[in-house]
Design a protein around this motif. Structure first.
Motif, PDB file in Angstrom:
ATOM      1  N   HIS A   1       6.875   2.427  13.844  1.00  0.00           N
ATOM      2  CA  HIS A   1       5.814   1.535  13.394  1.00  0.00           C
ATOM      3  C   HIS A   1       5.889   0.150  14.024  1.00  0.00           C
ATOM      4  O   HIS A   1       5.128  -0.747  13.635  1.00  0.00           O
TER       5      HIS A   1
ATOM      6  N   ASP B   1       0.676   5.698   9.689  1.00  0.00           N
ATOM      7  CA  ASP B   1       0.551   4.240   9.674  1.00  0.00           C
ATOM      8  C   ASP B   1       1.166   3.666   8.405  1.00  0.00           C
ATOM      9  O   ASP B   1       0.820   4.078   7.308  1.00  0.00           O
TER      10      ASP B   1
ATOM     11  N   SER C   1       0.808  -1.209   0.000  1.00  0.00           N
ATOM     12  CA  SER C   1       0.000   0.000   0.000  1.00  0.00           C
ATOM     13  C   SER C   1       0.845   1.265   0.000  1.00  0.00           C
ATOM     14  O   SER C   1       1.710   1.444   0.829  1.00  0.00           O
TER      15      SER C   1
ATOM     16  N   SER D   1       2.064  -0.219   6.816  1.00  0.00           N
ATOM     17  CA  SER D   1       1.824  -1.650   7.028  1.00  0.00           C
ATOM     18  C   SER D   1       3.142  -2.414   7.097  1.00  0.00           C
ATOM     19  O   SER D   1       4.179  -1.947   6.624  1.00  0.00           O
TER      20      SER D   1
ATOM     21  N   THR E   1       4.518  -2.861   3.657  1.00  0.00           N
ATOM     22  CA  THR E   1       5.224  -1.684   3.163  1.00  0.00           C
ATOM     23  C   THR E   1       6.631  -1.633   3.738  1.00  0.00           C
ATOM     24  O   THR E   1       7.600  -1.384   3.019  1.00  0.00           O
TER      25      THR E   1
END
Length: 147
Positions: A84, A51, A23, A53, A56
């Motif tokens: 993250h 954010d 994404s 993922s 990613t």
């Protein structure tokens, strides 16, 4: 090209086609030849995102071999990993804290601020491994942050 990349990263409306598993980073394949300065800029832009993922993060790591770049790039990568909670790359953070002690002082604070037990344990472990050989002023700063 870099302006396009920056605008895509900065745009909250930028999305991928549903078939793409990574994404927000559809353009990675066309940008593998970044200079260190461009990688730093990319990572700084990604640090502004609330954010990212796991997919990613893995794509970034795999595409740019971030753990093998210069210290500035690795520092931004470690910041992104901590922000993250990308535990698959905690080894990169540990390596950075051990081998780039002067640049790693800030990361100790980041590890503690998130109040994640695994991140705090990483900070304690790294400090215990390097504290004897660490610059005294840097060690005092880190100890104040984590002890």
């Amino acid at each position: 090209m870099w302006t396009t990349l920056q605008s895509k990263l900065s745009s909250s409306s930028y999305t991928l086609k549903p078939s793409c598993p990574v994404s927000g980073l559809a353009f990675l394949n066309s940008t593998k030849e970044f200079t260190s300065e461009q990688l730093v800029m990319l990572l700084e832009l990604l640090l502004e995102k609330s954010d990212l993922s796991g997919a990613t993060m893995q794509a970034l790591q795999r595409t740019y071999s971030l753990q093998c770049q210069d210290a500035e790039v690795r520092h931004r990568w470690c910041e992104l990993v901590v922000k993250h909670g990308h535990c698959q790359a905690y080894g990169d953070v540990e390596h950075f804290l051990i081998h780039d002690q002067a640049m790693g002082v800030y990361l100790y604070g980041e590890l503690m601020v998130h109040e994640a037990a695994e991140q705090q344990a990483l900070a304690y472990r790294c400090l215990s491994l390097v504290q004897e050989g660490m610059d005294q002023s840097a060690r005092r700063v880190v100890e104040e942050m984590i002890l």
